[in-house]
Design an enzyme around this catalytic site. Structure first.
Site, PDB file in Angstrom:
ATOM      1  N   SER A  12       0.841  -1.195   0.000  1.00  0.00           N
ATOM      2  CA  SER A  12       0.000   0.000   0.000  1.00  0.00           C
ATOM      3  C   SER A  12       0.878   1.248   0.000  1.00  0.00           C
ATOM      4  O   SER A  12       1.903   1.297   0.691  1.00  0.00           O
ATOM      5  CB  SER A  12      -0.885  -0.021   1.252  1.00  0.00           C
ATOM      6  OG  SER A  12      -1.676   1.131   1.327  1.00  0.00           O
ATOM      7  N   ASP A  37      -7.685  -2.403  -5.718  1.00  0.00           N
ATOM      8  CA  ASP A  37      -8.506  -1.399  -5.026  1.00  0.00           C
ATOM      9  C   ASP A  37      -9.865  -1.245  -5.695  1.00  0.00           C
ATOM     10  O   ASP A  37     -10.892  -1.127  -5.022  1.00  0.00           O
ATOM     11  CB  ASP A  37      -7.799  -0.044  -4.973  1.00  0.00           C
ATOM     12  CG  ASP A  37      -6.632  -0.016  -3.995  1.00  0.00           C
ATOM     13  OD1 ASP A  37      -6.514  -0.957  -3.179  1.00  0.00           O
ATOM     14  OD2 ASP A  37      -5.841   0.938  -4.045  1.00  0.00           O
TER      15      ASP A  37
END
Length: 178
Positions: A12, A37
């Site tokens: 991330s 995502d």
């Protein structure tokens, strides 16, 4: 063989999404981009807290359940089908399971020519980006910065700690076979 897919793996806030946008700009042919995502955003909200879905722990950990895994598999098969039909595909993913996650992708892509890309970023730098973004669970970037690369084999690796997305995109593009 012609590169049909580029699969980026990184933690991330490592800078994958920026690299993807830059790749779409610098590569001469059109490339479609899909990310984990957007897969998560496409799921019903109840999947983001259900035991079988995906859970984001307060400390930045992520737990994946069997229902999420099944939908993720269907999504991956669909994306690969587009590549087999002639589309060029870029995947922005986070291999939470390290080498096991790459093996899942390998089972989907089969004999397609894939460029495997590791997107690295120092954990502290990724954590700073995570804080600035404000849309991630605190601690996620630091937890994922190194573990997502464990046992994963790459054709190309880039490090966004001190490099801009466009520099990384050019380095990756040099390995794409037209």
């Amino acid at each position: 063989m012609t590169t049909r897919m580029i699969i980026l793996n990184g933690g991330s806030s490592a800078g994958k999404s920026g690299i993807v946008r830059c790749l779409q700009s610098v590569l001469p042919e059109p490339w479609l981009a899909f990310g984990v995502d957007s897969l998560i955003e496409a799921m019903p909200l109840k999947m983001q807290s259900a035991e079988g879905g995906i859970e984001f722990d307060a400390d930045g950990g992520v737990s994946i359940g069997p229902e999420f895994r099944a939908l993720e598999g269907a999504w991956a098969e669909g994306v690969v089908a587009m590549a087999r039909a002639g589309a060029r595909i870029i995947i922005d993913d986070v291999f939470l399971g390290g080498a096991a996650a790459q093996e899942r992708w390998r089972s989907f892509v089969g004999d397609l020519d894939v460029l495997w890309v590791g997107v690295r970023c120092d954990g502290a730098v990724a954590e700073g980006r995570e804080t600035a973004r404000g849309d991630r669970v605190a601690g996620m970037a630091a937890k994922q910065a190194y573990v997502v690369h464990e046992g994963v084999e790459y054709d190309v690796e880039v490090d966004t700690t001190h490099k801009e997305s466009i520099e990384c995109a050019w380095a990756i593009a040099a390995h794409v076979v037209p």
